[in-house]
Design an enzyme around this catalytic site. Structure first.
Site, short mmCIF file in Angstrom:
data_model
loop_
_atom_site.label_atom_id
_atom_site.label_comp_id
_atom_site.label_asym_id
_atom_site.label_seq_id
_atom_site.Cartn_x
_atom_site.Cartn_y
_atom_site.Cartn_z
N PRO A 1 -61.26 -81.26 8.42
CA PRO A 1 -60.29 -80.71 10.12
C PRO A 1 -60.42 -81.53 11.24
CG PRO A 1 -62.40 -81.07 9.03
CD PRO A 1 -61.80 -81.65 8.41
N CYS A 2 -59.13 -81.67 10.37
CA CYS A 2 -58.49 -83.16 12.33
C CYS A 2 -59.07 -82.00 13.76
CB CYS A 2 -57.49 -84.03 12.08
SG CYS A 2 -56.50 -83.64 10.85
N HIS A 3 -58.48 -81.61 13.21
CA HIS A 3 -58.03 -79.92 14.33
C HIS A 3 -59.54 -79.30 15.19
CE1 HIS A 3 -59.17 -77.59 10.97
NE2 HIS A 3 -59.57 -76.17 11.32
#
Length: 112
Positions: A55-57
């Site tokens: 989940p780089c966001h």
DNA sequence: GGGGTGACGCGTC
DNA sequence: CGACGCGCCACCC
């Protein structure tokens, strides 16, 4: 022995970020082992090999601002994803006071 | 092995 | 948290 690359450590940390919460690059770096990896963290997410599980966001800079170079979907995609998880964004900036991932969150998660 | 790059952080102005 | 610069570390060519 698996010689875990710095990248893999970073990925593991990012993967542990709970939903509806965000972490800063510096924080991820610190949890991964060294604070000075902040840059490496950015690079690691840049080459994000598995966006589906990483989940780089949920990773923002220390000001709570989303990455301008966000390139895995399109400009405001990150913002939408965060809001979809319950994270309020003010002009593309997250309120770290409320949503920054902390150890306390880990305790709460285990308590649940 | 050398050089350049980068989704950062922090001090300083 | 306006802008500027340096440092820091890993990765790619």
């Amino acid at each position: 022995m698996e010689k875990e690359s710095t990248f893999e450590k970073i990925y593991e940390v990012v993967r542990q970020i709970p939903k509806g919460r965000v972490a800063t690059y510096g924080q991820v770096a610190a949890l991964a082992g060294n604070r000075r990896w902040a840059r490496v963290v950015g690079y690691a997410l840049h080459v994000n090999p598995d966006p589906g599980h990483i989940p780089c966001h949920r990773v923002v800079n220390r000001l709570g601002e989303v990455s301008s170079a966000f390139a895995f979907g399109g400009g405001n995609r990150q913002i939408e994803l965060l809001e979809a998880e319950g994270v309020s964004l003010a002009d593309g900036v997250v309120d770290l006071k409320k949503y920054q991932w902390t150890r306390r969150d880990l305790a709460e998660l285990e308590r649940m």
